[in-house]
Structures are given as C-alpha cells and as structure tokens.
Write an enzyme that holds these catalytic residues in place. Sequence first.
Site, mmCIF file in Angstrom:
data_model
loop_
_atom_site.group_PDB
_atom_site.id
_atom_site.type_symbol
_atom_site.label_atom_id
_atom_site.label_comp_id
_atom_site.label_asym_id
_atom_site.label_seq_id
_atom_site.Cartn_x
_atom_site.Cartn_y
_atom_site.Cartn_z
ATOM 1 N N ASP A 90 30.868 -33.887 34.324
ATOM 2 C CA ASP A 90 29.651 -33.282 34.871
ATOM 3 C C ASP A 90 29.863 -32.927 36.343
ATOM 4 O O ASP A 90 29.320 -33.549 37.251
ATOM 5 C CB ASP A 90 28.467 -34.242 34.703
ATOM 6 C CG ASP A 90 27.131 -33.572 34.987
ATOM 7 O OD1 ASP A 90 27.083 -32.330 35.000
ATOM 8 O OD2 ASP A 90 26.147 -34.292 35.211
ATOM 9 N N SER A 95 19.839 -32.866 40.472
ATOM 10 C CA SER A 95 21.232 -33.159 40.110
ATOM 11 C C SER A 95 22.169 -32.398 41.033
ATOM 12 O O SER A 95 21.834 -31.345 41.548
ATOM 13 C CB SER A 95 21.516 -32.710 38.680
ATOM 14 O OG SER A 95 21.019 -33.605 37.748
ATOM 15 N N HIS A 144 25.682 -28.926 34.903
ATOM 16 C CA HIS A 144 24.541 -28.295 34.245
ATOM 17 C C HIS A 144 23.668 -27.515 35.230
ATOM 18 O O HIS A 144 22.555 -27.125 34.908
ATOM 19 C CB HIS A 144 23.713 -29.350 33.500
ATOM 20 C CG HIS A 144 23.265 -30.496 34.342
ATOM 21 N ND1 HIS A 144 24.041 -31.602 34.577
ATOM 22 C CD2 HIS A 144 22.113 -30.700 35.014
ATOM 23 C CE1 HIS A 144 23.382 -32.447 35.346
ATOM 24 N NE2 HIS A 144 22.204 -31.929 35.638
#
Length: 251
Positions: free
Chosen positions: A99, A198, A60
């Site tokens: 992810d 992240s 993301h």
Amino acid sequence: KTKCETFFHVFLLSLGSDIINGKKANEKLMLYMASVQNNKGHHVCGGFLIDESFVLTAAHCDENVVLGTHNLKKVDDSMRYNVTRCKHPSYVIFNLHFDILCLQLSKKAQLNKRVKPVPLIKAEIKIKEKAKCHVAGWGSTETGGKTDNVLRDVDVPIVNLEDCKKEWAQPPNGVNLPANVICAGGYGTKNGFCQGDSGGPLVCDRKAVGVVSFNMRKNCDYPNVPNVYTNISKYLPWIKKILNNPRLTHD
C-alpha cells in the site's frame, strides 16, 4: 485466508486517517505535507513531498496534489499539480499489501519557505518500541466528525510489531496483517488517526518511516488495535528506481 475472506477484512478496515487528539500544526514545520485531491478539488488523502518531483502516498490514493498550505481553504492554482501514478508492481486494488504509491508531479515543485521535502529513512533500521514519532493530516478529530481544513499533528508511540499482529488477530477482528508494516498509536493511547487522510507520513527523528494505511472499522475511539502504516524502509530500492527512472514504473 480465501480471496473472499481477504476482501471482507479489507472492507472492515478503515482506509485513511484524520488526526485524533492532536493539535494544529506549526505553519513553519511539516512543509512536506501534501493534500491529494480528486478532480473536483476535494481533499481525499494525505501525502508528502520526498523530492522536488515526487510525492509519496498510499496506493489507494491518486488524482491531483496541493503543496504549500496548512489550510485547505487557502489554496490557489499555483499550489496545484497534476500527477502521474507510479504504483508498486505488486499492488492489487482492495489488497492492503504494497500500500504505497509515488506520484510524479507534472512540474517540479518550487522549494521555498512553504514547501520542502522530508528525508526518508535510509536503511531497514528497526525502530525502538515506544519511540515517539508523529503523524499529521487534515480531517475530523473524532469518530464520524466533520473534517478540519487546518493541518493537525499528534505524537504517536511505536508499537512492537509482534504485539500488533497478535492484537489484530484477536477475535472478533481476526485480521492477519500484511507484510512490511509498522504499527504506531491507537492501541494503548488516545492518539492516532481516523478516516479521510491515508498516505500521510509517520515521521520519527525528522525522517519519514511509514505511510498511513489503515485502522479498524472507522473506530477512532482509542484504545482499540494499533494503527498500521506501510514500512518505507522495505521499499527503498523501488523508490530509488522510480526517482532515477520514473518512466519504467508509470501505470
């Protein structure tokens, strides 16, 4: 779970991390760290250099990359790189499965005393419970706190995966973890990550073994549930394919 339930749980989670209860990183270490930034030059995510042409981060995250600094106030244009996204073909937005993301740099990074890639774990080796690893990133040092422009790192212990799954599944969380993850820190410690970074690496024995993925509800007041990372070892064939022929996997 239904698709609506899956999306609901994703929005309860906190994508990203800032380092909690850590210390300022040694400027001679962690030379692989990357700041993934938006088109306005604002830090969005962490990442890490895996060879002179590629940065690994969370799926993301995107935009541009800065290499070669521990202090985000000390960045010049020579440190900035445009990127091309190479996402896992099974990743779907707002879904925490797969992810992981490779960013191909627009030019090869100049490897020097400020920039150096980190080796990846080489096989699907099970990391021992309570093994001491570490995670690094830029950002706030407490829940809802202001971000920190200086890179920080903290030691985190590996959490048994089955125990991690049970803790996440307990009410009121009720979250079934995605496949191919590692848990470390947060639960049972005062160390871990929070919002804003992240994509940073979980490093064990000087090798990158995980990618920072999420924690619960922006809560950095540990202990709560374990922090969750994407397990790099499960994606080694895909990463190797990209490094050998990145054009096959461009968005």
